[in-house]
Design an enzyme around this catalytic site. Structure first.
Site: not given
Ligand code: KDG
Ligand code: MG
Length: 404
Positions: A37, A122, A147, A159, A212, A214, A238, A264, A285, A314, A318, A341, A404
């Site tokens: 991605n 999600h 999630r 996000y 999550d 992140h 996560e 991930e 993951r 994961h 994407d 997921e 991020w």
């Molecule tokens: O490309 C990044 C995403 O796939 C990611 O941010 C998604 O964190 C994510 C998840 O747990 O699916």
């Molecule tokens: Mg994630």
């Protein structure tokens, strides 16, 4: 049988995907996912310019040998670009092997260990009423694990929240630059426990809930969040800390019993080795597409099995249907499968990548077509050329670029 042709297809049916297509001298087609991605063209070039020519005339049945040839032979090992490119070759070769054998890939991996792969999806909401509605909608679709991500009071956007339940992981307006988001960890830490308290009050204690973070917290903040969420009995928490520092999880582990999931962004068994050996996580993951394909992720999962760590591959939108199919063949057969997921693809994506996998009553099954069970509508794919799109960048309120 020899590899006769290698093609890289970059398309954007609602979002970008990089697909590898290998054709053998017997006319067998193998497909692999190489989508990274926001950095798609780097992997496409790695495949087109460096790997493709090396594959011509190789024996497609020699998957392990080809994997080592591409990994060890390059001298420059690991990294998401290299490992996504190798993953695509690996998936395509497993696809070919399955088609030649007339068997779905999960049969080649040892056969089914279960009837289906438990999936989570999600639910998101800018506020509690929106989040609760979103959870209801996902439960109505049949999901048995959710999630939950929520907006944070005082932050304009968070996000992954918002536009719809099927939100893709790109900024709303595609363009040549990433969008910028403001992030405030203190506000997040104050808010999130009340989100899960309300979800438990609304949906009871049986529903598996995941969350999550992140990669945005320090070890101390992660430990605090874990402790604060313990009463709500999460299935997992996560990506609490940046994934490149595995020892951060030691401090988190000392302070909380919340199950931890990470990986991930991993692309090698070496990213996971310390976490597994010291049993610092409960779920690994990694995505098949970002960690060297079936051949390499199988080794990571086997190592995880030794340490009672389960898988939680994961699977956001994407990861293309090819990458998801590979995860499902592995998930159906792996003894230590945990959960998969599942973020549904847009209908157009499912048209471009016709798939044998199916979702039924909370479980995913890879289907029984030979190989991975995906066919690509190349003509339709090429009607949607690549569009530049990036993940957003996070800033603290004072403008500092944040994890991020
Ligand atoms: O490309 C990044 C995403 O796939 C990611 O941010 C998604 O964190 C994510 C998840 O747990 O699916
Ligand atoms: Mg994630």
């Amino acid at each position: 049988m020899k590899i006769e042709d290698v093609q890289v297809i970059v398309s954007s049916p609602t979002r970008n995907f990089v697909t590898l297509k290998i054709r053998t001298s017997d006319g067998v087609i193998g497909l692999g996912d190489a989508t990274l991605n926001g950095r798609e063209l780097a992997v496409a070039s790695y495949l087109r310019d460096h790997i493709g020519p090396l594959l011509i005339a190789r024996d497609p049945s020699q998957i392990e040998d080809t994997w080592n040839y591409l990994y060890k032979g390059a001298y420059w090992r690991r990294g998401p670009v290299t490992m996504a490119a190798i993953a695509a070759v690996d998936m395509a070769l497993w696809d070919i092997k399955g088609k030649v054998a007339g068997l779905p890939v999960y049969q080649l991996l040892g056969g089914a260990s279960r009837e289906g792969c438990l999936a989570y999806t999600h639910a998101t909401g800018a506020d509690m009423p929106e989040l609760i509605d979103s959870v209801h909608r996902q439960l109505e679709l049949g999901y048995r694990a959710i999630r939950a991500q929520s907006g944070v009071p005082g932050l304009d956007g968070v996000y992954g929240i918002g536009r719809s339940d099927d939100v893709d992981y790109e900024p709303a307006g595609r363009g040549a630059r990433p969008s910028e988001e403001t992030w405030d960890t203190s506000a997040y830490l104050r808010h999130i426990p009340s989100v899960f308290e309300q979800l438990r009050n609304q949906f009871g204690h049986e529903l598996p809930l995941l969350h999550d973070a992140h990669h945005r917290l320090t070890p101390q903040q992660a430990a605090r969040l874990g402790k604060d969420l313990e009463p709500y009995d999460l299935f997992w928490l996560e990506d609490v800390t940046p994934a490149e520092n595995p020892s951060a999880l030691r401090l988190v582990r000392q302070h909380t019993t919340i199950p931890l999931a990470i990986g991930e962004v991993f692309n090698s068994i070496w990213d996971a080795e310390l976490l597994l050996r010291e049993q610092l996580i409960d779920f690994i993951r990694c995505a098949i597409v970002h960690a060297g394909g079936i051949t390499h992720v199988r080794k990571i999962w086997s190592m995880a099995e030794l340490y009672q760590v389960r898988t939680g591959s994961h699977g956001p939108s994407d990861v293309s249907p090819i990458g998801l199919a590979a995860a499902l063949h592995m998930g159906l057969s792996a003894p230590n499968f945990g959960i998969q997921e599942h973020m549904r693809h847009q209908p157009l994506v499912d048209e471009v990548f016709r798939h044998a996998y199916r979702f039924d009553d909370g479980y995913l099954h890879p289907g029984d077509e030979p190989g991975l069970g995906i066919s690509l509508d190349e003509e339709l794919a090429t009607r949607y050329p690549y569009e530049c799109a990036y993940l957003p960048v996070a800033h603290l309120p004072d403008g500092t670029v944040h994890d991020w």
